[in-house]
Scaffold this motif. Structure first.
Motif, PDB file in Angstrom:
ATOM      1  N   LYS A 291      -3.739 -17.451   3.278  1.00  0.00           N
ATOM      2  CA  LYS A 291      -2.287 -17.937   3.313  1.00  0.00           C
ATOM      3  C   LYS A 291      -1.431 -17.332   4.397  1.00  0.00           C
ATOM      4  O   LYS A 291      -0.196 -17.700   4.674  1.00  0.00           O
TER       5      LYS A 291
ATOM      6  N   ASP B 165      -1.040 -19.525   6.661  1.00  0.00           N
ATOM      7  CA  ASP B 165      -0.328 -20.628   6.281  1.00  0.00           C
ATOM      8  C   ASP B 165      -1.606 -22.317   6.303  1.00  0.00           C
ATOM      9  O   ASP B 165      -1.633 -23.046   7.048  1.00  0.00           O
TER      10      ASP B 165
ATOM     11  N   GLU C 219      -3.703 -23.955   4.464  1.00  0.00           N
ATOM     12  CA  GLU C 219      -4.273 -25.044   2.935  1.00  0.00           C
ATOM     13  C   GLU C 219      -6.072 -24.950   2.567  1.00  0.00           C
ATOM     14  O   GLU C 219      -6.639 -25.086   3.324  1.00  0.00           O
TER      15      GLU C 219
ATOM     16  N   VAL D 274      -7.845 -26.940   0.205  1.00  0.00           N
ATOM     17  CA  VAL D 274      -8.317 -28.265  -0.830  1.00  0.00           C
ATOM     18  C   VAL D 274      -9.967 -28.170  -1.644  1.00  0.00           C
ATOM     19  O   VAL D 274     -10.897 -27.956  -0.343  1.00  0.00           O
TER      20      VAL D 274
ATOM     21  N   LYS E 267     -11.526 -19.883  10.099  1.00  0.00           N
ATOM     22  CA  LYS E 267     -10.111 -19.562   9.617  1.00  0.00           C
ATOM     23  C   LYS E 267      -9.814 -19.040  11.852  1.00  0.00           C
ATOM     24  O   LYS E 267      -8.997 -19.873  12.253  1.00  0.00           O
TER      25      LYS E 267
ATOM     26  N   ALA F 111      -0.784 -27.990  11.107  1.00  0.00           N
ATOM     27  CA  ALA F 111      -1.149 -27.728   9.414  1.00  0.00           C
ATOM     28  C   ALA F 111      -2.394 -26.809   9.312  1.00  0.00           C
ATOM     29  O   ALA F 111      -3.582 -28.503   9.346  1.00  0.00           O
TER      30      ALA F 111
ATOM     31  N   ARG G 270      -6.018 -26.330   7.659  1.00  0.00           N
ATOM     32  CA  ARG G 270      -6.250 -27.552   6.789  1.00  0.00           C
ATOM     33  C   ARG G 270      -7.892 -26.707   6.568  1.00  0.00           C
ATOM     34  O   ARG G 270      -8.597 -27.381   7.430  1.00  0.00           O
TER      35      ARG G 270
END
Length: 562
Positions: A423, A426, A428, A430, A458, A468, A470
């Motif tokens: 988190k 940043d 995400e 899924v 990560k 972004a 993910r």
């Protein structure tokens, strides 16, 4: 026309028809004699008639044509012709439709003599005008055509039989050549030996090469010449056991001598067989000198094998211990790193609470109620931080014994540890983690594997400055296996690195240990009997973990159980 003339014609044709056993000469000579006796200048033979569904047409093949170049040019072709040309009795026709249906020069002929061959075909004779013949053309040839039909059938049977014989012969010759080629291509020496005289009857090329003798020399020698140290009486006894049927195969390990006097170790196998009422012994000889040398080396190696194995096992055990220790240290470092991420927010909140208390004190606004409120908030934050320590300690505490657990739960445990770190960066996550997939083993080991993969994803997103970030996590059932896929969008693994990422001590990070993915692979393969592999996708890297699932009873089965 007198009777003698007719009998002479019939006799001539009977001799032609009865004297041939092959179709082509039969048709050629018969058509030639018919043209001669009828004075017709051209003719053709049509066979293999096949009707065409009531259209008044048939298909037939022109087997032979004489006297007309256009007709002869169509020999071997299958044509569509009027059915009337093949039906009925022998007749002399002047029907232009029948004549024009034939592939010959139009207008060249006006008369056609039709000689049907008992349903097998027809002989057609052509003439520009009715020939001057003293033969009753529509009557005299009836028995001839009946005999021709039988002769055609016999010729075709003979040719089919001859073709089959030739085919069988060719196959036999081809098989024999292939057998000889294979026999000469083998590295083993093969000898045919007369068991009574013990002389060589035949042999392959390897026999000449290995012995050093030319073919003519070997044919004048016997087995004893290659086995000078082996007593002849023992060879005679050996061959006697084969001849008397006391043994079908006899093996012998001995030393053979070449023409130049050098010797080599060989394994011989003797086998008796009969050929054209002749008894022969086929002898296979294999040079085992290299095998014996390697066997001796292997014996020497085996003498020290146990000691060397023990030494290597001890070395590997020491390496494994080192890897495990390094893995634990790496896991502890990861744990401290994630605890720091988990504590960052409550520590900031505690700092604000202390600042508020000081400000209230400085401005003389502190009251027992505000102080009690701030202390409760601080204690709540401290309790949360303590709980985080307990949760992380439980995660890294080793299981005492393996057990059954949900595959998806182990993934959730790993996500819990990484949640704050992901988190704060940043990234995400899924996830699609359906339940009902049970496996057996140490749940914290599987969670550690997932944690290693998530940590690598990560770091790849961070190093790639992905705006972004993910990570997609999916779990599906594939037959009796559960398949866990973890995919990121960090751009993928370089092609030269991808095949080596599971190797021990291989890393592309400056501070990396190179043991995380290696230990993950060992855990999946050894402890869970599964497999792990890596691949690149369009957006990034994909790690796939496949683990056998436990068999679970279906709902209907469970209802039947007491």
């Amino acid at each position: 026309m007198n009777r003698e003339r007719i009998l002479a014609v019939l006799y001539d044709l009977a001799m032609v028809i009865g004297g041939e056993v092959n179709l082509r000469p039969l048709l050629t000579k018969t058509l030639q004699r018919l043209l001669y006796h009828t004075s017709f200048p051209a003719g053709a033979v049509f066979l293999d008639v096949s009707p065409q569904n009531g259209s008044g047409k048939v298909t037939a093949t022109i087997e032979l044509a004489i006297g007309d170049y256009e007709l002869a040019g169509h020999a071997g072709e299958t044509l569509v012709l009027p059915a009337a040309l093949f039906s009925g009795a022998i007749s002399l026709e002047q029907d232009r439709s029948l004549i024009d249906a034939l592939p010959c020069h139009r207008g060249a002929y006006s008369v056609l003599l039709k000689l049907p061959i008992d349903g097998n075909g027809v002989v057609v004779l052509l003439s520009p005008a009715e020939p001057l013949s003293d033969l009753p053309l529509t009557q005299v040839f009836q028995p001839v055509m009946a005999n021709l039909a039988k002769a055609i059938l016999l010729c075709r049977r003979n040719e089919a039989y001859t073709k089959a014989i030739i085919s069988d012969r060719d196959r036999a010759e081809s098989g024999l050549k292939r057998f000889h080629a294979a026999l000469n291509a083998t590295a083993d020496s093969v000898f045919l030996i007369d068991p009574f005289l013990m002389h060589f009857v035949d042999f392959n090329l390897s026999a000449e090469t290995s012995s050093g003798y030319a073919r003519a020399e070997l044919l004048s020698l016997g087995l004893q010449d290659l086995l000078p140290a082996y007593p002849r009486d023992q060879l005679e006894h050996l061959f006697g056991t084969l001849l008397r049927g006391e043994s079908s195969i006899f093996d012998l390990d001995t030393t053979l001598r070449r023409k130049d006097g050098s010797e080599y170790q060989a394994a011989l196998r003797f086998n008796l067989f009969s050929h054209a009422a002749e008894q022969l012994v086929i002898t296979m000889v294999r040079d085992v000198s290299e095998y014996k040398r390697l066997e001796n080396e292997l014996r020497l190696l085996n003498e020290n094998l146990e000691r060397r194995v023990e030494e290597e096992v001890a070395k590997n055990r020491e390496k494994d211990h080192l890897l495990i220790q390094q893995s634990r240290l790496a896991a502890m470092g990861e744990m401290v790193h994630n605890i720091a991420h988990q504590w960052r927010q409550p520590l900031n909140a505690l700092s604000l609470i202390l600042t508020n208390i000081k400000d209230d004190f400085d401005y003389q606004q502190i009251t027992p109620e505000t102080l009690d409120r701030d202390v409760r908030k601080a204690r709540s934050l401290l309790q949360g931080m303590s709980t985080t320590i307990d949760d992380f300690r439980d995660f890294f505490r080793p299981d005492r014994e393996p057990g059954d657990f949900e595959l998806g739960h182990a993934v959730e445990d790993a996500l819990f540890v990484m949640a704050a770190s992901l988190k704060n960066n940043d990234i995400e996550v899924v996830r699609d983690l359906p339940g009902g997939m049970l496996i057996n083993g140490f749940s914290n080991q599987l969670a550690q594997v997932v944690l290693n993969v998530l940590a690598n994803a990560k770091e790849a997103i961070q190093l790639g400055n992905v705006p972004a970030g993910r990570i997609g996590i999916t779990l599906v059932r594939d037959g009796s296996n559960g398949v866990l896929s973890i995919e990121d969008n960090a751009g993928g693994i370089p092609g030269d690195v991808l095949p080596r990422i599971f190797d021990p001590y291989f890393t592309t990070k400056e501070q990396g240990s190179g043991i995380g993915l290696y230990m993950s692979k060992m855990i999946i393969e050894r402890n869970f009997k599964g497999r792990i592999k890596a691949a690149n996708t369009a957006d990034g890297a994909l790690i796939t973990i496949t683990i056998p699932l436990l068999e679970t009873a279906s709902p209907s089965t469970k209802e039947q159980q007491p």
